[in-house]
Design an enzyme around this catalytic site. Structure first.
Site, PDB file in Angstrom:
ATOM      1  N   ASP A 138       6.192  37.281 -21.690  1.00 38.29           N
ATOM      2  CA  ASP A 138       6.768  36.058 -22.244  1.00 38.29           C
ATOM      3  C   ASP A 138       7.880  35.608 -21.295  1.00 38.29           C
ATOM      4  O   ASP A 138       8.113  36.242 -20.266  1.00 38.29           O
ATOM      5  CB  ASP A 138       7.323  36.359 -23.640  1.00 38.29           C
ATOM      6  CG  ASP A 138       7.508  35.106 -24.490  1.00 38.29           C
ATOM      7  OD1 ASP A 138       7.205  34.002 -24.013  1.00 38.29           O
ATOM      8  OD2 ASP A 138       7.975  35.243 -25.640  1.00 38.29           O
ATOM      9  N   HIS A 184       5.396  36.143 -29.609  1.00 35.88           N
ATOM     10  CA  HIS A 184       4.757  36.825 -28.486  1.00 35.88           C
ATOM     11  C   HIS A 184       3.865  37.961 -28.968  1.00 35.88           C
ATOM     12  O   HIS A 184       2.736  38.127 -28.501  1.00 35.88           O
ATOM     13  CB  HIS A 184       5.835  37.352 -27.524  1.00 35.88           C
ATOM     14  CG  HIS A 184       5.271  37.972 -26.296  1.00 35.88           C
ATOM     15  ND1 HIS A 184       6.005  38.795 -25.461  1.00 35.88           N
ATOM     16  CD2 HIS A 184       4.019  37.925 -25.739  1.00 35.88           C
ATOM     17  CE1 HIS A 184       5.251  39.200 -24.458  1.00 35.88           C
ATOM     18  NE2 HIS A 184       4.048  38.697 -24.599  1.00 35.88           N
ATOM     19  N   ASP A 207      10.959  48.433 -21.833  1.00 38.12           N
ATOM     20  CA  ASP A 207      12.116  49.299 -21.603  1.00 38.12           C
ATOM     21  C   ASP A 207      11.864  50.721 -22.102  1.00 38.12           C
ATOM     22  O   ASP A 207      12.810  51.440 -22.436  1.00 38.12           O
ATOM     23  CB  ASP A 207      13.365  48.722 -22.277  1.00 38.12           C
ATOM     24  CG  ASP A 207      13.209  48.594 -23.787  1.00 38.12           C
ATOM     25  OD1 ASP A 207      12.064  48.715 -24.282  1.00 38.12           O
ATOM     26  OD2 ASP A 207      14.217  48.381 -24.476  1.00 38.12           O
ATOM     27  N   ASP A 285       9.339  43.704 -37.121  1.00 40.74           N
ATOM     28  CA  ASP A 285       9.368  45.143 -37.402  1.00 40.74           C
ATOM     29  C   ASP A 285       9.915  45.432 -38.803  1.00 40.74           C
ATOM     30  O   ASP A 285       9.374  46.280 -39.529  1.00 40.74           O
ATOM     31  CB  ASP A 285      10.157  45.905 -36.338  1.00 40.74           C
ATOM     32  CG  ASP A 285      11.501  45.279 -36.020  1.00 40.74           C
ATOM     33  OD1 ASP A 285      11.784  44.162 -36.495  1.00 40.74           O
ATOM     34  OD2 ASP A 285      12.289  45.917 -35.291  1.00 40.74           O
TER      35      ASP A 285
END
Length: 441
Positions: A138, A184, A207, A285
């Site tokens: 993205d 996304h 990450d 989430d």
């Protein structure tokens, strides 16, 4: 292709060993120098000097160490080949994997440090055919795109086409990043399941660094996820997985958890077909942790995490990172999960074993735990009576103290298992507890 790759690795290892053997033989049998050929010194020169003998023994020691190292590498290759090379020797079928393909979806944006994530995935991946890596980017960040493109055909590089801002309520302007992340994820998962027609996927973010047995872990748990309707994900993450809060000897210990952990997780196409039509605009989430989505299903999680996050900066502005995430312990050993019987994780068997383990453990007081006054060596139970008492005890002991939709992080049926001063602690509600009522929003 796969057999050829394995043969090349074996050939390279054997070539290395052979070269070292020839080198040692040459050194051992080299003739004395011309200065030692005179009649007066010939007899003495025929015997190696102490210095030469020391050098030769040093070379032999190095050679022996290299042989041992190569032996371990060959054994590891053999282990991997048993997973991704077909059992029969029909050369015409050698390129057809006998195992299901599990793609890795890397969610990326504007971190050039995605290189660290991809390097580790590629280094540890046992088979390109069984674990294709799909990077969905993205943000349109040119430098990050250049890093991803530098991997060529080792990865599939997808670019999220809609980079526009999202119309949100005025009070949610500061959360624009969370809306874009949710958009996304929706687009990327549709690409994996609808466009590319995969049946499962492991989702990681740019990450995350993975453990040596990351692929082995998910491979072994895929059949369980497919066969047990009371499971809806497999996660590589332990929210309380900091060093000192996990048992370093229990590298193979797995749990069921009612909390959706994320941070390296696997889902099936069937689950996406259920969630996609109602996918949220933001905070995906936490949305996953709501009762309406979870529907009393659990995830599998490890005692010791198979992922490690190194991304302090992001839309959450480093929230929790310094206090909880930075010191998460990443597993460093290869655990052969595919060789193990993991049926104990099925709901009925697991619930019975786990609850017996927890509620047969001696009940202790907080002061005894905190001050290191526990007797014996086995697990103990520390009881809490409400959400507030859970938060107080968890905070004082140093584990994650928040609840999402009434479920504590890493908890199963209200119980959070962790290590404290070398002792297994079960922070548990009273026997017979069912659930906390989620907070109303």
């Amino acid at each position: 292709m796969i057999r050829k790759k394995g043969s090349l690795i074996l050939f390279g290892a054997l070539l290395f060993v052979t070269w070292n053997a020839i080198l040692v033989l040459l050194l051992w049998s080299r003739p004395p120098s011309s200065s030692q050929q005179s009649d007066g010194t010939r007899e003495k020169a025929e015997e190696p000097t102490d210095g030469l003998m020391k050098d030769l023994f040093g070379i032999l020691d190095t050679f022996a160490n290299e042989l041992d190292k190569q032996r371990k590498i060959l054994l590891q290759i053999q282990t991997y080949q048993s997973v991704w090379v077909p059992a029969n020797n029909d050369r015409a079928k050698v390129d057809v994997p006998r195992q299901p393909v599990i793609p890795i979806l890397v969610i990326a944006c504007n971190r050039v440090t995605v290189k660290r994530c991809l390097d580790k995935l590629l280094q540890l991946r046992p088979s390109a055919e069984l674990y294709p890596i799909i990077v969905s980017q993205d943000c349109g960040h040119a430098e990050t795109a250049a890093v991803i493109s530098s991997y060529g055909d080792q990865v599939t590089h997808l670019k999220q086409p809609d980079l526009s801002d999202i119309a949100v309520r005025q009070e949610h302007k500061k959360f624009q990043g969370y809306y874009k992340i949710s958009r996304h994820y929706h687009w990327a998962l549709n690409q994996v399941f609808k466009t590319l027609s995969h049946t499962s996927v492991i989702v990681v973010e740019d990450d995350l660094e993975v453990a040596p047995d990351f692929f082995e872990y998910f491979r072994a748990l895929l059949p369980l996820l497919q066969s047990d309707p009371t499971l809806w994900c497999v996660s590589a993450w332990n929210d309380n997985g900091r060093g000192g809060f996990v048992d370093p000897a229990k590298t193979d210990l797995l749990y069921r958890t009612d909390f959706f952990p994320g941070l390296g997780w696997m889902l099936l196409k069937e689950l996406w077909e259920e969630l996609e039509p109602k996918w949220p605009a933001a905070f995906w989430d936490d949305w996953m942790r709501q009762p309406e989505q979870r529907r009393d299903r659990a995830c599998v999680r490890p005692e010791i995490s198979r992922t490690l996050t190194f991304g302090r900066q992001g839309v959450s502005l480093g929230q929790f990172f310094d206090k909880y995430l930075r010191d998460i312990k990443l597993n460093t050993e290869f655990v052969p999960f595919t060789k193990m019987d993991l049926n104990y994780l099925k709901e009925e068997k697991y619930k019975e074993i786990f609850q017996k383990e927890v509620y047969s453990a001696p009940l202790v007081k907080y002061e005894e735990v905190k001050q290191g006054q526990l007797k014996g060596s086995g697990p103990v139970r520390l009881e809490y009576s409400s959400k507030d008492s859970f938060k107080m005890l968890a905070k004082n002991l140093g584990i994650m103290d928040d609840l999402k939709s009434g479920v504590p992080r890493a908890g199963y049926r209200g119980v959070v298992s962790f290590f404290y001063r070398g002792r297994r602690i079960y922070l548990a509600p009273p026997p017979g507890w069912t659930r906390w009522v989620p907070d109303q929003r």
